[in-house]
Design an enzyme around this catalytic site. Structure first.
Site, PDB file in Angstrom:
ATOM      1  N   ARG A  38      67.904  23.294  32.463  1.00  0.00           N
ATOM      2  CA  ARG A  38      66.737  22.366  33.266  1.00  0.00           C
ATOM      3  C   ARG A  38      65.609  23.194  33.075  1.00  0.00           C
ATOM      4  O   ARG A  38      64.582  22.866  33.532  1.00  0.00           O
ATOM      5  CB  ARG A  38      66.775  22.968  34.947  1.00  0.00           C
ATOM      6  CG  ARG A  38      68.689  21.548  35.579  1.00  0.00           C
ATOM      7  CD  ARG A  38      69.048  21.552  36.680  1.00  0.00           C
ATOM      8  NE  ARG A  38      69.322  20.261  37.469  1.00  0.00           N
ATOM      9  CZ  ARG A  38      70.130  20.852  38.574  1.00  0.00           C
ATOM     10  NH1 ARG A  38      69.428  21.442  39.225  1.00  0.00           N
ATOM     11  NH2 ARG A  38      70.494  19.339  38.366  1.00  0.00           N
ATOM     12  N   GLY A 348      77.596  19.187  36.660  1.00  0.00           N
ATOM     13  CA  GLY A 348      78.033  20.272  35.974  1.00  0.00           C
ATOM     14  C   GLY A 348      79.021  21.181  34.933  1.00  0.00           C
ATOM     15  O   GLY A 348      78.554  21.336  33.715  1.00  0.00           O
ATOM     16  N   GLY A 371      74.005  15.186  41.536  1.00  0.00           N
ATOM     17  CA  GLY A 371      74.347  14.578  42.801  1.00  0.00           C
ATOM     18  C   GLY A 371      73.203  12.968  42.014  1.00  0.00           C
ATOM     19  O   GLY A 371      73.909  12.148  42.376  1.00  0.00           O
TER      20      GLY A 371
HETATM   21  C1  3PG Z   1      71.622  19.777  42.172  1.00  0.00           C
HETATM   22  O1  3PG Z   1      71.435  21.142  41.802  1.00  0.00           O
HETATM   23  O2  3PG Z   1      72.238  19.203  41.749  1.00  0.00           O
HETATM   24  C2  3PG Z   1      70.118  19.284  42.825  1.00  0.00           C
HETATM   25  O3  3PG Z   1      69.386  20.506  42.094  1.00  0.00           O
HETATM   26  C3  3PG Z   1      69.640  19.160  43.756  1.00  0.00           C
HETATM   27  O4  3PG Z   1      70.212  20.725  44.657  1.00  0.00           O
HETATM   28  P1  3PG Z   1      70.756  20.331  45.878  1.00  0.00           P
HETATM   29  O5  3PG Z   1      72.724  19.636  46.178  1.00  0.00           O
HETATM   30  O6  3PG Z   1      70.731  21.902  47.195  1.00  0.00           O
HETATM   31  O7  3PG Z   1      69.605  19.149  46.433  1.00  0.00           O
END
Ligand code: 3PG
Ligand code: MG
Length: 397
Positions: A38, A348, A371
């Site tokens: 990222r 991920g 997400g």
């Molecule tokens: C993620 O890693 O999916 C994003 O950076 C969002 O993070 P969060 O779910 O803590 O909002």
């Protein structure tokens, strides 16, 4: 792509540019960054603003800290260090920044974890106005956080003098939009992971559009149960079997399908050293746990993927962290890499599998979103993108 302004098209010479990136990277217990994808993906936007002669501020969230308190574990310090290495220049980290930041044109500073600020998560208007007051141009380049309406991803874009998308956000929207708007058929999706419940919306939404919906992991077990197969003590959500059945029936009715595994690899316990046993799907025993798809199934799915026009991949189909149960995920990764179709992947675990099997360069587009990637595929409006569209529409009158 949606109608939004882009940093690439703006003249920001001498201006104060506030970039909201998603630098939420995984770390080990000592705080060391275990994957800097990222940060690398955010370089283009930061370099672009610097090359254009702007005074650059970059912020991100990291983890989910308690607001109103600084915590070392959630500090962006290691991220600033890594960014400095990658840029080959100093990146000072500013601890308290909400009420003012000193930065000159040609310089870049990192603003400490925005989730330390009270009101960030709730998209507080007063906080968003303060962020907006720091800059001439607000740049959202945080695709991974675009599904969150927070002060640094949404509110600030309402109040900043100008608001636009950075190159990463623009590229994500373009690649994912292209794959879904007019996909070359057949369109094959892989949706895998532990639970149907967390991915039910995406399963339903994709089931209306794709030609083949390959399921894996606990999700596949629920579909196998719905198909009348024995699943032993495998991870499964029996409550959702009727929904799974509905998806299968609905897809079959329009000539599409959810392929169900013909063979599986089972273990007796959830452990790397449990003995792997390949068996027909109908022969799973009461004390078996299904931990991977079998070789016949992997070959059949690989065939579908090689012939696909477009592939959407989210989730490994087995417990690929355990060597004995990685073959299904590896076979699919290789088939996607070999496929002549355009592939997009996100999430991920999926990215970890892509890296493990060395196919990074042979995937059409790898999303930095988890997400956000899923919500985009579900067809949901991402709040951070929505507000940029509204600003662009307003700017045109
Ligand atoms: C993620 O890693 O999916 C994003 O950076 C969002 O993070 P969060 O779910 O803590 O909002
Ligand atoms: Mg952390």
């Amino acid at each position: 792509m949606s109608n939004i302004r882009r940093l690439a098209d703006l003249d920001v010479r001498g201006q104060r540019v506030f970039i909201r990136a998603d630098l939420n990277v995984p770390q080990d217990d000592s705080g060391a960054i275990t994957d800097d994808t990222r940060i690398r993906a955010s370089l283009a936007g930061i370099r672009m603003a610097l090359d254009k002669g702007a005074a650059v501020m970059v912020t991100s969230h990291l983890g989910r800290p308690k607001e109103g308190e600084f915590s070392r574990a959630d500090s962006l310090a290691p991220v600033a260090t890594r960014l400095a290495e990658l840029l080959g220049r100093e990146v000072p980290l500013v601890r308290d920044w909400v009420d003012g930041v000193q930065v000159a044109p040609g310089q870049v500073v990192m603003l400490e974890n925005c989730r330390f600020n009270k009101g960030e998560k709730k998209d507080d208007e007063a906080l968003a106005r303060k962020y907006a007051a720091l800059c001439d141009v607000y740049v959202n380049d945080a695709f991974g956080t675009a599904h969150r309406a927070e002060a640094s991803t949404h509110g600030v874009a309402r109040f900043a003098k100008a608001a636009c998308a950075g190159p990463l956000l623009a590229a994500e929207l373009e690649a994912l939009g292209k794959a879904l708007a007019k996909p070359t058929r057949p369109l094959v999706a892989i949706v895998a992971g532990s639970k149907v419940s967390t991915k039910l919306t995406i399963l339903k939404s994709l089931s209306q559009r794709v030609d083949q919906l390959i399921v894996g992991g606990g999700i596949a077990n629920t579909f196998m149960l719905a198909a009348g197969l024995p699943i032993g003590k495998s991870l499964c959500e029996p409550d959702l079997a009727p929904e799974a059945k509905e998806i299968m029936v609905m897809m079959e009715a329009r000539g599409a399908a959810v392929p169900i595994p013909k063979d599986v690899v089972c273990g007796k316990t959830f452990a790397a050293d449990t003995r792997p046993a390949v068996k027909p799907a109908g022969a799973v025993e009461d004390d078996d746990m299904i931990l991977d798809i079998g070789p016949q199934t992997a070959a059949a799915y690989a065939g579908l993927l090689r012939e696909a026009g477009t592939i959407v991949w989210n989730g490994p189909v087995g417990v690929f962290e355990f060597d004995a149960f990685q073959n299904g995920t590896r076979a699919l990764a290789e088939a996607i890499a070999d496929s002549k179709g355009f592939s997009i992947a996100g999430g991920g675990d999926t990215l970890a599998a892509i890296a493990k099997y060395g196919v990074t360069d042979r995937i059409g587009y790898i999303s930095t979103g988890g997400g956000a990637f899923l919500e985009f595929l579900e067809g949901k409006k991402l709040p951070a993108v929505d507000i940029l569209e509204q600003r662009a529409a307003g700017a045109k009158g």
